[in-house]
Design an enzyme around this catalytic site. Structure first.
Site, mmCIF file in Angstrom:
data_model
loop_
_atom_site.group_PDB
_atom_site.id
_atom_site.type_symbol
_atom_site.label_atom_id
_atom_site.label_comp_id
_atom_site.label_asym_id
_atom_site.label_seq_id
_atom_site.Cartn_x
_atom_site.Cartn_y
_atom_site.Cartn_z
ATOM 1 N N CYS A 80 0.943 -1.119 0.108
ATOM 2 C CA CYS A 80 0.053 0.103 -0.078
ATOM 3 C C CYS A 80 0.991 1.302 -0.041
ATOM 4 C CB CYS A 80 -0.767 -0.017 1.328
ATOM 5 S SG CYS A 80 -1.783 1.523 1.459
ATOM 6 N N CYS A 112 -0.635 4.127 2.417
ATOM 7 C CA CYS A 112 -0.389 4.163 3.687
ATOM 8 C C CYS A 112 0.110 2.778 4.001
ATOM 9 C CB CYS A 112 -1.781 4.610 4.441
ATOM 10 S SG CYS A 112 -3.283 3.678 3.632
ATOM 11 N N SER A 113 -0.726 1.849 4.780
ATOM 12 C CA SER A 113 -0.359 0.676 5.097
ATOM 13 C C SER A 113 -1.499 -0.504 4.907
ATOM 14 C CB SER A 113 0.182 0.580 6.558
ATOM 15 O OG SER A 113 1.084 1.425 6.584
ATOM 16 N N CYS A 114 -2.605 -0.052 3.982
ATOM 17 C CA CYS A 114 -3.473 -1.158 4.112
ATOM 18 C C CYS A 114 -3.034 -2.626 3.879
ATOM 19 C CB CYS A 114 -4.432 -0.787 2.732
ATOM 20 S SG CYS A 114 -5.136 0.964 2.780
#
Lengths: 93, 215, 115
Positions: B119, B122-124
């Site tokens: 991602c 962000c950090s999905c």
């Protein structure tokens, strides 16, 4: 009923509006192919401000890595896939 | 073998770690801000301490072993594999796992194609199935480079891909979370489903590694 | 033009592939954010926007849960759940309490971050 179908050639809008955007800059203006349709989802660009708005069709778009990065060092078979909402897509002839 | 994955990997990514212990000292401004926010929100009856504790416990209860069970089932049951690729939320539900917040999509590694997930924005991450993401998944280096020089990044994880294999980098930019369905390692024909699940690492389900052949 | 979180393709060094377990406070921060989210007071979309609004500097200097915590603080003010004065007062109170109980051991550079 959807605007795009798998196999369609598309370009990501080359646009730089302010605010919360989920279309990464490195893909804007790039050409790819619709890989699949996921359905209609809430628009994050509106939901991020705790507002309501119409749902947007979401597609998986496949880009050749060499099209995204002209100096790409990898296999010519490599691809990048990203999930892009309909309002960021332009149909190519 | 042409078109196959070559892999040397000995640093033990993706295995269980002991849970963090409470630190008896407070070291940073943001730690204090976090405590202050929690106390204020409890005082104002926005949340309760029990709710916060339940969410922590719920997170702790989700580990990559959940995903490993899904992968092993897909290896032994072709009909389940087909359902997983068709509608992953429904398929993982058959094993009792609930995707509460997002649509899960499984992407299958084959002899011709290898998948890896990131991602960049962000950090999905498929937290509902795999738990919290590893630190490197959230790092700037991984997020910035895996779309630009993915083969170099995979090498840093000990993964060498042949140029005959198409590398698919999935950037989770929206409401979809991706689960990589790794290839079943050679030499596992006689293993039970539970034995197979024990082979599946977290990193192989993100796609930065492939699973070693079983001797 | 480039939002601080939009880093795909930028040059960066090697990936640190070592494992880091969450610390106790990071787990607490994660649970608090989840509990607030479950009340409808901060969706994942709002959380991302709040993190982005911290700016480039914060994005590069703060750790993951520091960003989440800063974003939660901002979101609670934006939503009218808390006021900045309340938060500042509570931070001062917690700091004093931890100091008095001997639990405070601020790392170098941390003291300057307080309002």
């Amino acid at each position: 009923m959807t605007q795009f179908a798998p196999g369609d050639l598309v370009r990501i809008r080359d646009d730089y509006p302010p605010g919360h955007i989920r279309t990464p800059i490195y893909l804007r203006g790039k050409e790819g192919v619709v890989e699949r349709y996921f359905g209609a989802f809430g628009n994050p660009e509106v939901l991020a401000y705790n507002l309501k708005g119409p749902k947007k069709d979401l597609y998986k778009i496949r880009f050749r890595a060499a099209d995204v990065w002209p100096d790409y060092q990898g296999s010519p078979k490599d691809v990048i896939e990203a999930d892009i909402y309909e309002h960021w897509l332009e149909k190519l002839a | 073998m042409s078109g196959d994955h070559h892999h040397h990997h000995d640093h033990g990514h993706g295995h269980a770690h002991s849970p963090p212990q409470p630190d008896d000292k407070v070291h940073s401004y943001y730690q204090i801000l976090s405590i202050a926010l929690k106390e204020l929100l409890i005082e104002k009856n926005v949340v309760t301490a029990a709710e916060v504790r339940r969410f922590i416990e719920a997170r702790d209860s989700i580990t990559p072993a959940n995903g490993a069970r899904v992968i092993a089932r897909a290896w032994v049951d072709p009909a389940f594999r087909a359902r997983l690729l068709e509608d992953a939320n429904k398929a993982v539900g058959e094993l009792g796992f609930e995707m509460t917040t997002a649509r899960l999509v499984a992407v299958e590694n084959t002899q011709e194609a290898h998948n890896v997930v990131v991602c960049t924005l962000c950090s999905c991450y498929p937290r509902d199935l795999l738990g919290l993401p590893p630190a490197w998944y959230k790092s700037r280096a991984y997020r910035a480079r895996i779309v630009r020089e993915p083969r170099a990044v995979l090498q840093e994880f000990g993964t060498e891909l042949s140029d005959d294999v198409a590398l698919h980098v999935h950037d989770s930019t929206a409401d979809i979370r991706f689960l990589v369905l790794p290839r079943r390692p050679a030499g596992t024909q006689h293993m039970s489903e539970a034995e197979l699940a024990a082979l599946v690492t977290r990193d192989s389900m993100i796609g930065v590694t492939v699973l070693d052949q079983v001797a | 033009m480039r939002s601080p979180q939009d880093i795909g393709g930028l040059p960066e060094g090697p990936v640190d592939t070592s494992e880091h377990s969450l610390t106790f406070w990071e787990k607490q921060a994660d649970g608090l954010r989840a509990a607030v989210g479950a009340k409808g007071l901060m969706s994942s979309h709002e959380s991302r926007r709040a993190i982005e609004s911290l700016g480039h500097d914060a994005m590069e200097r703060l750790t993951y849960y520091e960003r989440w915590t800063a974003a939660l603080s901002r979101q609670m003010v934006d939503r009218g759940v808390l006021t900045q004065d309340e938060i500042d007062a509570k931070v001062a109170q917690v700091r004093q309490r931890l100091h008095d109980s001997g639990e405070l051991e601020l790392a170098p550079g941390e003291a300057e971050k307080f309002a």
